[in-house]
Design a protein around this motif. Structure first.
Motif, PDB file in Angstrom:
ATOM      1  N   VAL A  68       0.980  11.201  13.665  1.00 52.43           N
ATOM      2  CA  VAL A  68       0.006  10.489  15.093  1.00 52.43           C
ATOM      3  C   VAL A  68      -0.116  10.632  15.616  1.00 52.43           C
ATOM      4  O   VAL A  68      -1.258  11.440  16.471  1.00 52.43           O
ATOM      5  CB  VAL A  68       0.153   9.030  14.659  1.00 52.43           C
ATOM      6  CG1 VAL A  68      -0.948   7.946  16.154  1.00 52.43           C
ATOM      7  CG2 VAL A  68       0.270   7.591  13.587  1.00 52.43           C
ATOM      8  N   GLY A  73      -1.878  15.034  15.182  1.00 49.51           N
ATOM      9  CA  GLY A  73      -3.339  14.033  15.096  1.00 49.51           C
ATOM     10  C   GLY A  73      -4.208  14.335  16.060  1.00 49.51           C
ATOM     11  O   GLY A  73      -5.547  14.178  16.822  1.00 49.51           O
ATOM     12  N   GLN A  74      -3.316  13.179  17.650  1.00 50.92           N
ATOM     13  CA  GLN A  74      -4.013  13.317  19.326  1.00 50.92           C
ATOM     14  C   GLN A  74      -3.718  14.256  19.443  1.00 50.92           C
ATOM     15  O   GLN A  74      -4.451  14.595  20.162  1.00 50.92           O
ATOM     16  CB  GLN A  74      -3.247  11.833  19.760  1.00 50.92           C
ATOM     17  CG  GLN A  74      -2.880  10.848  18.924  1.00 50.92           C
ATOM     18  CD  GLN A  74      -2.217   9.929  19.757  1.00 50.92           C
ATOM     19  OE1 GLN A  74      -0.540  10.644  20.540  1.00 50.92           O
ATOM     20  NE2 GLN A  74      -1.926   8.543  19.804  1.00 50.92           N
ATOM     21  N   ASP A  88     -11.040  18.284  12.951  1.00 51.82           N
ATOM     22  CA  ASP A  88     -11.744  16.589  12.949  1.00 51.82           C
ATOM     23  C   ASP A  88     -11.357  15.991  11.803  1.00 51.82           C
ATOM     24  O   ASP A  88     -10.831  14.799  11.222  1.00 51.82           O
ATOM     25  CB  ASP A  88     -13.138  16.198  13.198  1.00 51.82           C
ATOM     26  CG  ASP A  88     -13.222  17.659  14.415  1.00 51.82           C
ATOM     27  OD1 ASP A  88     -12.910  16.727  15.194  1.00 51.82           O
ATOM     28  OD2 ASP A  88     -14.884  17.614  15.200  1.00 51.82           O
ATOM     29  N   CYS A 144      -7.390  15.043  11.809  1.00 51.09           N
ATOM     30  CA  CYS A 144      -7.293  13.821  12.516  1.00 51.09           C
ATOM     31  C   CYS A 144      -8.285  12.415  11.651  1.00 51.09           C
ATOM     32  O   CYS A 144      -7.312  11.130  11.462  1.00 51.09           O
ATOM     33  CB  CYS A 144      -8.062  14.457  13.862  1.00 51.09           C
ATOM     34  SG  CYS A 144      -7.201  15.482  14.286  1.00 51.09           S
ATOM     35  N   GLN A 145      -9.285  12.896  10.925  1.00 53.02           N
ATOM     36  CA  GLN A 145      -9.966  11.252  10.652  1.00 53.02           C
ATOM     37  C   GLN A 145      -9.356  10.924   9.531  1.00 53.02           C
ATOM     38  O   GLN A 145      -9.320   9.266   9.336  1.00 53.02           O
ATOM     39  CB  GLN A 145     -11.750  11.416  11.037  1.00 53.02           C
ATOM     40  CG  GLN A 145     -12.438  10.286  10.133  1.00 53.02           C
ATOM     41  CD  GLN A 145     -13.626  10.025  10.751  1.00 53.02           C
ATOM     42  OE1 GLN A 145     -14.542  11.205  11.143  1.00 53.02           O
ATOM     43  NE2 GLN A 145     -14.580   9.391  10.049  1.00 53.02           N
ATOM     44  N   HIS A 146      -8.985  11.308   8.790  1.00 51.96           N
ATOM     45  CA  HIS A 146      -9.374  11.257   7.286  1.00 51.96           C
ATOM     46  C   HIS A 146      -7.584  11.294   6.984  1.00 51.96           C
ATOM     47  O   HIS A 146      -7.028  10.583   5.278  1.00 51.96           O
ATOM     48  CB  HIS A 146      -9.984  11.654   6.558  1.00 51.96           C
ATOM     49  CG  HIS A 146     -11.405  12.125   6.184  1.00 51.96           C
ATOM     50  ND1 HIS A 146     -12.136  10.754   6.393  1.00 51.96           N
ATOM     51  CD2 HIS A 146     -12.657  12.850   6.438  1.00 51.96           C
ATOM     52  CE1 HIS A 146     -12.548  10.928   6.695  1.00 51.96           C
ATOM     53  NE2 HIS A 146     -13.158  11.989   7.066  1.00 51.96           N
ATOM     54  N   SER A 165      -4.898   9.666  11.068  1.00 54.97           N
ATOM     55  CA  SER A 165      -4.989   8.135  11.567  1.00 54.97           C
ATOM     56  C   SER A 165      -4.531   7.235  11.097  1.00 54.97           C
ATOM     57  O   SER A 165      -3.280   7.241  10.124  1.00 54.97           O
ATOM     58  CB  SER A 165      -6.495   7.391  11.413  1.00 54.97           C
ATOM     59  OG  SER A 165      -6.591   7.346   9.745  1.00 54.97           O
ATOM     60  N   PRO A 166      -3.652   6.848  12.322  1.00 58.41           N
ATOM     61  CA  PRO A 166      -2.685   5.461  11.904  1.00 58.41           C
ATOM     62  C   PRO A 166      -3.042   4.604  10.496  1.00 58.41           C
ATOM     63  O   PRO A 166      -1.962   4.345   9.831  1.00 58.41           O
ATOM     64  CB  PRO A 166      -2.584   4.391  13.474  1.00 58.41           C
ATOM     65  CG  PRO A 166      -3.189   5.563  13.892  1.00 58.41           C
ATOM     66  CD  PRO A 166      -3.698   6.179  13.958  1.00 58.41           C
ATOM     67  N   SER A 172     -10.107  12.078   1.367  1.00 56.72           N
ATOM     68  CA  SER A 172      -9.175  11.924   1.407  1.00 56.72           C
ATOM     69  C   SER A 172      -7.473  11.186   1.493  1.00 56.72           C
ATOM     70  O   SER A 172      -7.852  12.771   1.036  1.00 56.72           O
ATOM     71  CB  SER A 172      -9.467   9.451   1.151  1.00 56.72           C
ATOM     72  OG  SER A 172      -8.518   9.749   0.053  1.00 56.72           O
TER      73      SER A 172
END
Length: 331
Positions: free
Chosen positions: A11, A14-15, A48, A51-53, A56-57, A314
């Motif tokens: 996580v 990803g940030q 992106d 990070c999104q798929h 994300s937590p 995903s």
């Protein structure tokens, strides 16, 4: 690290990848300078999506809940050979290796090594205890299992060299779209992303469309003009000019909007700057025909994967449909 600690580390990664950190921005510029196909817009798009798929937590937790949390009793060494067609295309394989608890030896493509090396460096600086879990190698030796991605030709060599070890070998695949002629403009703009992102170099890029008889190509060509700017990049423009010249010399029938060529062709695979098309009569029969085709990574359309989502896999959209993490955990 235990499973929850690894989730937290990912996580954090990803940030970081979603930030405008100066060090990250410099690495992006370096990656583009190293490989002209990795234009800034496509590097950002890849990050992106990751990070999104992937990072994300909620997505991470839901994914990992499906697998045993215990670390392997006797960690193995897994060799991973990555492709280099799109930015960070091997990230998911590394991610599976990281959470599995095994030692990972990574053979990066020379076309896509800068971004991944930076990610590994950042993770090691934040968490020194995992610094040795992943090692970047020029030659893979002494591994207990292998995962390798490449062309059909290289896949034959991989099968030869890795035959006696547990392995996943991936070869050329591509994606298609099945259209009805009733798609809205927004759906066609979404399809343009499936076709044009990463210059069409990914196995999830649509390289052929199947349409009903009498299909009007004008709305699709208009939607594809959204990517006219790709002609500003000489690598893409050179391919367009070359393929246009071949069509003209052979007096072949084609359609164009000035930045992509549409040609009726049997093959599912099309050259850069070209989109193949074909016709179908019976949608139900077509669906049966497509099932089990080993050349297809995915099919998009109103009755398939939604248009525009081909390049948004995903965590459970495993390449070639083989569960990579389960493979690692079962060693």
């Amino acid at each position: 690290m235990n499973r929850s600690e690894k989730e937290a580390a990912l996580v954090r990664l990803g940030q970081y990848l979603a930030s405008s950190n100066p060090a990250l921005e410099a690495v992006k510029a370096q990656a583009f300078q190293h490989n002209g196909w990795f234009i800034p817009a496509f590097i950002n798009k890849s990050l992106d999506n990751i990070c999104q798929h992937y990072l994300s937590p909620a997505a991470l937790h839901q994914w990992l809940e499906q697998y045993p949390a215990a670390a392997p009793a006797a960690p193995k060494t897994i060799g991973i050979v990555t492709a280099g067609n799109i930015p960070l295309v091997g990230f998911h394989d590394w991610l599976c290796g990281f959470v599995s608890g095994h030692q990972v030896k990574l053979k990066l493509s020379g076309k896509d090594e800068i971004l991944m090396k930076h990610i590994l460096g950042e993770m090691s600086s934040w968490y020194p205890e995992i610094a040795g879990q992943t090692v970047v190698m020029d030659i893979l030796k002494d591994c207990d299992a292998y995962i390798a991605t490449g062309s059909n030709n290289s896949a034959r060599y991989f099968h030869y060299y890795f035959a006696k070890y547990p392995h996943i070998i991936r070869r050329n695949r591509t994606s298609i779209a099945v259209l009805t002629g009733q798609e809205s403009r927004d759906e066609l703009l979404a399809l343009a992303n499936d076709v044009m992102l990463y210059f069409g170099l990914g196995c999830r890029n649509v390289t052929k469309i199947l349409v009903p008889a009498g299909y009007d190509f004008t709305p699709l060509l208009d939607a594809l003009k959204h990517y006219d700017y790709l002609m500003d990049f000489h690598k893409y423009k050179n391919n367009y000019d070359y393929n246009l010249a071949l069509l003209l010399l052979n007096s072949s029938t084609y359609l164009t909007n000035g930045s992509i060529l549409l040609r009726e062709e049997e093959s599912l695979f099309s050259p850069i700057s070209v989109l193949h098309y074909g016709y179908y009569e019976d949608a139900a029969a077509l669906q049966k025909q497509l099932t089990g085709n080993e050349d297809l990574q995915c099919v998009v359309g109103q009755q398939y994967i939604p248009l525009g989502q081909a390049q948004q896999p995903s965590l459970t959209d495993y390449a070639d449909g083989v569960d990579t993490l389960q493979f690692m955990l079962s060693l």
